[in-house]
Design an enzyme around this catalytic site. Structure first.
Site, PDB file in Angstrom:
ATOM      1  N   ARG A  40       0.854  -1.194   0.000  1.00 47.15           N
ATOM      2  CA  ARG A  40       0.000   0.000   0.000  1.00 47.15           C
ATOM      3  C   ARG A  40       0.891   1.247   0.000  1.00 47.15           C
ATOM      4  O   ARG A  40       2.128   1.153   0.084  1.00 47.15           O
ATOM      5  CB  ARG A  40      -0.945  -0.001   1.212  1.00 47.15           C
ATOM      6  CG  ARG A  40      -0.224   0.253   2.516  1.00 47.15           C
ATOM      7  CD  ARG A  40      -1.198   0.342   3.692  1.00 47.15           C
ATOM      8  NE  ARG A  40      -0.501   0.856   4.844  1.00 47.15           N
ATOM      9  CZ  ARG A  40      -0.697   0.460   6.101  1.00 47.15           C
ATOM     10  NH1 ARG A  40      -1.575  -0.482   6.359  1.00 47.15           N
ATOM     11  NH2 ARG A  40      -0.027   1.018   7.086  1.00 47.15           N
ATOM     12  N   VAL A  80      10.969  -6.842   6.968  1.00 46.75           N
ATOM     13  CA  VAL A  80      12.307  -6.311   6.685  1.00 46.75           C
ATOM     14  C   VAL A  80      13.247  -6.378   7.889  1.00 46.75           C
ATOM     15  O   VAL A  80      14.461  -6.263   7.732  1.00 46.75           O
ATOM     16  CB  VAL A  80      12.251  -4.850   6.158  1.00 46.75           C
ATOM     17  CG1 VAL A  80      11.585  -4.800   4.799  1.00 46.75           C
ATOM     18  CG2 VAL A  80      11.559  -3.915   7.155  1.00 46.75           C
ATOM     19  N   ASN A  93      11.528   0.788   1.267  1.00 46.15           N
ATOM     20  CA  ASN A  93      10.429   1.729   1.533  1.00 46.15           C
ATOM     21  C   ASN A  93       9.685   1.427   2.829  1.00 46.15           C
ATOM     22  O   ASN A  93       9.130   2.340   3.443  1.00 46.15           O
ATOM     23  CB  ASN A  93       9.452   1.686   0.337  1.00 46.15           C
ATOM     24  CG  ASN A  93       8.090   2.253   0.698  1.00 46.15           C
ATOM     25  OD1 ASN A  93       7.910   3.465   0.756  1.00 46.15           O
ATOM     26  ND2 ASN A  93       7.128   1.382   0.988  1.00 46.15           N
ATOM     27  N   TYR A 123      11.369   7.619  15.528  1.00 45.57           N
ATOM     28  CA  TYR A 123      11.224   7.649  14.062  1.00 45.57           C
ATOM     29  C   TYR A 123      12.289   8.553  13.447  1.00 45.57           C
ATOM     30  O   TYR A 123      12.981   8.165  12.499  1.00 45.57           O
ATOM     31  CB  TYR A 123       9.820   8.154  13.726  1.00 45.57           C
ATOM     32  CG  TYR A 123       9.483   8.210  12.257  1.00 45.57           C
ATOM     33  CD1 TYR A 123       9.053   7.070  11.576  1.00 45.57           C
ATOM     34  CD2 TYR A 123       9.545   9.416  11.548  1.00 45.57           C
ATOM     35  CE1 TYR A 123       8.722   7.128  10.230  1.00 45.57           C
ATOM     36  CE2 TYR A 123       9.211   9.479  10.208  1.00 45.57           C
ATOM     37  CZ  TYR A 123       8.800   8.337   9.549  1.00 45.57           C
ATOM     38  OH  TYR A 123       8.463   8.401   8.220  1.00 45.57           O
TER      39      TYR A 123
HETATM   40  P1  NAD Z   1       2.096   3.123   4.837  1.00 44.24           P
HETATM   41  O1  NAD Z   1       1.907   2.862   6.272  1.00 44.24           O
HETATM   42  O2  NAD Z   1       0.915   3.268   3.963  1.00 44.24           O
HETATM   43  O3  NAD Z   1       3.022   1.998   4.157  1.00 44.24           O
HETATM   44  C1  NAD Z   1       4.041   1.351   4.832  1.00 44.24           C
HETATM   45  C2  NAD Z   1       4.139  -0.071   4.300  1.00 44.24           C
HETATM   46  O4  NAD Z   1       5.231  -0.708   4.972  1.00 44.24           O
HETATM   47  C3  NAD Z   1       2.880  -0.884   4.583  1.00 44.24           C
HETATM   48  O5  NAD Z   1       2.500  -1.600   3.444  1.00 44.24           O
HETATM   49  C4  NAD Z   1       3.317  -1.810   5.711  1.00 44.24           C
HETATM   50  O6  NAD Z   1       2.630  -3.047   5.756  1.00 44.24           O
HETATM   51  C5  NAD Z   1       4.790  -1.994   5.384  1.00 44.24           C
HETATM   52  N1  NAD Z   1       5.551  -2.483   6.531  1.00 44.24           N
HETATM   53  C6  NAD Z   1       5.488  -2.059   7.824  1.00 44.24           C
HETATM   54  N2  NAD Z   1       6.311  -2.791   8.590  1.00 44.24           N
HETATM   55  C7  NAD Z   1       6.925  -3.676   7.763  1.00 44.24           C
HETATM   56  C8  NAD Z   1       7.892  -4.693   7.945  1.00 44.24           C
HETATM   57  N3  NAD Z   1       8.391  -4.963   9.170  1.00 44.24           N
HETATM   58  N4  NAD Z   1       8.298  -5.393   6.873  1.00 44.24           N
HETATM   59  C9  NAD Z   1       7.793  -5.140   5.647  1.00 44.24           C
HETATM   60  N5  NAD Z   1       6.864  -4.212   5.408  1.00 44.24           N
HETATM   61  C10 NAD Z   1       6.435  -3.484   6.458  1.00 44.24           C
HETATM   62  O7  NAD Z   1       2.989   4.451   4.787  1.00 44.24           O
HETATM   63  P2  NAD Z   1       3.776   5.196   3.604  1.00 44.24           P
HETATM   64  O8  NAD Z   1       3.567   6.642   3.762  1.00 44.24           O
HETATM   65  O9  NAD Z   1       3.506   4.562   2.283  1.00 44.24           O
HETATM   66  O10 NAD Z   1       5.286   4.896   4.077  1.00 44.24           O
HETATM   67  C11 NAD Z   1       6.292   4.485   3.171  1.00 44.24           C
HETATM   68  C12 NAD Z   1       7.637   4.997   3.666  1.00 44.24           C
HETATM   69  O11 NAD Z   1       7.664   6.422   3.576  1.00 44.24           O
HETATM   70  C13 NAD Z   1       7.958   4.680   5.120  1.00 44.24           C
HETATM   71  O12 NAD Z   1       9.332   4.349   5.240  1.00 44.24           O
HETATM   72  C14 NAD Z   1       7.679   5.977   5.831  1.00 44.24           C
HETATM   73  O13 NAD Z   1       8.415   6.093   7.037  1.00 44.24           O
HETATM   74  C15 NAD Z   1       8.126   6.969   4.794  1.00 44.24           C
HETATM   75  N6  NAD Z   1       7.578   8.310   4.953  1.00 44.24           N
HETATM   76  C16 NAD Z   1       6.245   8.541   4.955  1.00 44.24           C
HETATM   77  C17 NAD Z   1       5.757   9.832   5.090  1.00 44.24           C
HETATM   78  C18 NAD Z   1       4.274  10.152   5.082  1.00 44.24           C
HETATM   79  O14 NAD Z   1       3.900  11.287   5.395  1.00 44.24           O
HETATM   80  N7  NAD Z   1       3.405   9.248   4.721  1.00 44.24           N
HETATM   81  C19 NAD Z   1       6.656  10.891   5.244  1.00 44.24           C
HETATM   82  C20 NAD Z   1       8.025  10.635   5.228  1.00 44.24           C
HETATM   83  C21 NAD Z   1       8.484   9.333   5.075  1.00 44.24           C
END
Ligand code: NAD
Length: 260
Positions: free
Chosen positions: A16, A60, A86, A151
């Site tokens: 997702r 991961v 990611n 984080y």
């Molecule tokens: P999200 O929560 O929709 O997606 C995160 C995905 O990582 C999910 O599919 C989840 O199941 C998976 N995941 C979680 N733990 C896991 C594990 N142990 N092993 C494998 N998969 C795992 O959030 P997103 O916004 O799509 O986040 C993606 C990346 O972007 C992350 O690293 C997040 O920290 C980073 N990020 C997000 C934002 C934001 O505002 N959404 C901002 C900066 C950075």
């Protein structure tokens, strides 16, 4: 001609959010994509919809899962020459109230996960003749934000890992960069997306209202926009001379204090 024709890219957390959009965009640009996540049903569905993709269960933070995922990727597509680290998790807590277990859980997924990804996949990329690694940091990888101490620490670490990996892997033809998103409209920043009872659109509108004031470009970011940056850093024709760098994609939030 796609920008990733002939490439095989493993994207973690691709069931997702940003990872899903990266997987879809990379496949649209010609890559065969390994969709990796712990959300098996969603991940399977994404891979099936993409078509030229395979799903693997990959926590991961687990070394054995990485070994199995790399083997599965090679069995499906013969090689791996790209990685997008990611997967990530976010928890809100004041530092002085954060239980050790919570801090370690965040570090294990965000930081150790990226380390294991680099360590497991880089030799495969080298064996394939070179390629790319894109790590997912955050704008909190470059600055502080209250209540996300664990984080932010893990995301700062990813910038360090990226620089060291770039230095060590350049001679093997592997470029390593990091993306540092600001607030992106996914389940992480808008949990209403996960609650069938909640109005996700209203959640997005509330986020937009918040970021209209905070972010110079006046809105929350889209997962598709982050995917475009990951593509740029993975495509040889776009970024052949770029390695070891963090790239901020935040609508200008980190540029300074806006008084408008
Ligand atoms: P999200 O929560 O929709 O997606 C995160 C995905 O990582 C999910 O599919 C989840 O199941 C998976 N995941 C979680 N733990 C896991 C594990 N142990 N092993 C494998 N998969 C795992 O959030 P997103 O916004 O799509 O986040 C993606 C990346 O972007 C992350 O690293 C997040 O920290 C980073 N990020 C997000 C934002 C934001 O505002 N959404 C901002 C900066 C950075």
């Amino acid at each position: 001609m796609g920008k990733l024709d002939g490439r095989v890219v493993l994207v973690t957390g691709a069931a997702r959010g940003q990872g899903e959009q990266e997987a879809r965009l990379f496949a649209a640009e010609g890559a065969r994509v390994v969709v990796a996540d712990v959300l098996d049903d969603q991940g399977e569905a994404v891979a099936k919809e993409i078509g030229n993709a395979a799903y693997v269960h990959l926590d991961v933070s687990k070394e054995a899962d990485w070994t199995a995922a790399v083997a599965a990727a090679k069995a499906a597509f013969g090689k791996v020459d790209g990685l997008v680290n990611n997967a990530g998790i976010l928890r809100f807590n004041e530092l002085v109230s954060t239980p050790l277990e919570e801090f370690q859980q965040i570090v294990n997924v965000n930081q150790v996960g990226a380390f294991l990804g680099i360590r497991s996949v880089a030799p495969e990329i080298a064996a394939a003749g070179g390629g790319t690694i894109v790590n997912t940091s955050s704008f909190t990888g470059l600055t502080g934000m209250a209540y996300v101490g664990a984080y932010a620490a893990s995301k700062h670490a990813i910038v360090g890992l990226t620089r060291v990996a770039a230095l060590e892997l350049a001679a093997k033809g592997i470029r390593v960069n990091a993306i540092c998103p600001g607030s992106i409209d996914t389940a992480m920043s808008n949990p209403a997306q996960l609650d069938p009872e909640a109005d996700a659109q209203a959640g997005s509108e509330a986020l937009d209202e918040l970021y209209r004031k905070l972010v110079p470009l006046g809105r929350v970011g889209k997962a598709e926009e982050v995917a475009r940056l990951a593509l740029f850093l993975s495509a040889e024709e776009d970024s052949a001379y770029i390695t070891g760098q963090p790239f901020v994609i935040d609508g200008g939030w980190l540029a300074g204090v806006s008084v408008l």
